[in-house]
Design a protein around this motif. Structure first.
Motif, PDB file in Angstrom:
ATOM      1  N   UNK A 208      27.879  -2.027  25.681  1.00 61.72           N
ATOM      2  CA  UNK A 208      27.665  -1.434  25.995  1.00 61.72           C
ATOM      3  C   UNK A 208      25.993  -1.978  25.739  1.00 61.72           C
ATOM      4  N   UNK A 209      25.803  -1.977  27.086  1.00 64.22           N
ATOM      5  CA  UNK A 209      23.925  -2.406  27.332  1.00 64.22           C
ATOM      6  C   UNK A 209      23.543  -1.338  28.342  1.00 64.22           C
ATOM      7  N   UNK A 210      22.756  -0.733  27.713  1.00 65.63           N
ATOM      8  CA  UNK A 210      21.834  -0.065  28.794  1.00 65.63           C
ATOM      9  C   UNK A 210      20.048   0.243  29.258  1.00 65.63           C
ATOM     10  N   UNK A 211      19.845   0.162  29.497  1.00 69.06           N
ATOM     11  CA  UNK A 211      18.485   0.196  30.354  1.00 69.06           C
ATOM     12  C   UNK A 211      18.085   1.617  29.996  1.00 69.06           C
ATOM     13  N   UNK A 212      16.727   1.960  28.768  1.00 67.53           N
ATOM     14  CA  UNK A 212      16.396   2.596  27.764  1.00 67.53           C
ATOM     15  C   UNK A 212      15.257   3.219  29.348  1.00 67.53           C
ATOM     16  N   UNK A 213      14.962   4.547  29.636  1.00 63.52           N
ATOM     17  CA  UNK A 213      13.856   4.983  29.420  1.00 63.52           C
ATOM     18  C   UNK A 213      12.718   5.044  29.363  1.00 63.52           C
ATOM     19  N   UNK A 214      11.641   3.842  28.512  1.00 63.41           N
ATOM     20  CA  UNK A 214      11.147   4.120  27.964  1.00 63.41           C
ATOM     21  C   UNK A 214      10.566   4.982  26.698  1.00 63.41           C
TER      22      UNK A 214
ATOM     23  N   UNK B  45      23.142   1.210  17.188  1.00 62.01           N
ATOM     24  CA  UNK B  45      22.864   1.496  17.867  1.00 62.01           C
ATOM     25  C   UNK B  45      21.165   0.800  16.938  1.00 62.01           C
ATOM     26  N   UNK B  46      21.514  -0.407  18.622  1.00 61.06           N
ATOM     27  CA  UNK B  46      19.998  -1.437  18.685  1.00 61.06           C
ATOM     28  C   UNK B  46      18.885  -1.531  19.685  1.00 61.06           C
ATOM     29  N   UNK B  47      17.542  -1.090  19.594  1.00 62.19           N
ATOM     30  CA  UNK B  47      16.849  -1.048  20.641  1.00 62.19           C
ATOM     31  C   UNK B  47      16.336  -2.461  20.969  1.00 62.19           C
ATOM     32  N   UNK B  48      16.251  -2.857  21.694  1.00 61.32           N
ATOM     33  CA  UNK B  48      15.270  -3.915  21.665  1.00 61.32           C
ATOM     34  C   UNK B  48      13.837  -3.871  22.271  1.00 61.32           C
ATOM     35  N   UNK B  49      13.451  -4.936  22.127  1.00 62.09           N
ATOM     36  CA  UNK B  49      11.483  -4.901  22.796  1.00 62.09           C
ATOM     37  C   UNK B  49      11.409  -5.088  24.406  1.00 62.09           C
ATOM     38  N   UNK B  50      12.586  -4.794  25.064  1.00 62.51           N
ATOM     39  CA  UNK B  50      13.175  -5.406  26.414  1.00 62.51           C
ATOM     40  C   UNK B  50      13.497  -4.042  26.869  1.00 62.51           C
TER      41      UNK B  50
END
Length: 121
Positions: free
Chosen positions: A99-105, A78-83
């Protein structure tokens, strides 16, 4: 092997029902895109090349750690990006999927916190 692909596709169909999933791709062992959804083909190819290299290097380094055999199988990265997106890479049999997932911030500061920091400065 066909059962594995069918299982992966079924899992991906369930995952893409979520609004937070921005796209996915399934790759052959040689990093050739097998199937993709919600991602442009050029990006799928680029991700495949980069992920293939990442998986090879990661597997090599895990082997160098000389762990017990049951601990040396790479399953998920799992890799978290700055975007505020997250890349989830899973190794299933010889295939791998992205899988590219939008995080909840969760790690993103709220606007109010940022305004307070600006006032203090």
């Amino acid at each position: 092997m066909a059962n594995t692909i069918a299982e992966i596709e079924e899992t991906m169909k369930k995952l893409t029902d979520s609004d937070s999933i921005l796209g996915y791709a399934i790759y052959s062992p040689e990093a050739i895109p097998y199937k993709h959804k919600k991602i442009e083909y050029a990006q799928v190819v680029q991700y495949g090349a980069l992920i293939y290299d990442l998986l090879l290097r990661t597997k090599t380094n895990i082997r160098r750690l000389e762990l017990q055999p049951q601990d040396t199988e790479l399953q998920t990265i799992r890799i978290r990006t700055s975007k505020d997106t997250e890349l989830i890479i899973s190794n299933v049999s010889d295939y791998f999927m992205l899988v590219i997932q939008q995080c909840e911030g969760k790690n993103k500061k709220s606007l109010e916190d940022e305004k307070e920091e600006v006032k203090e400065a």
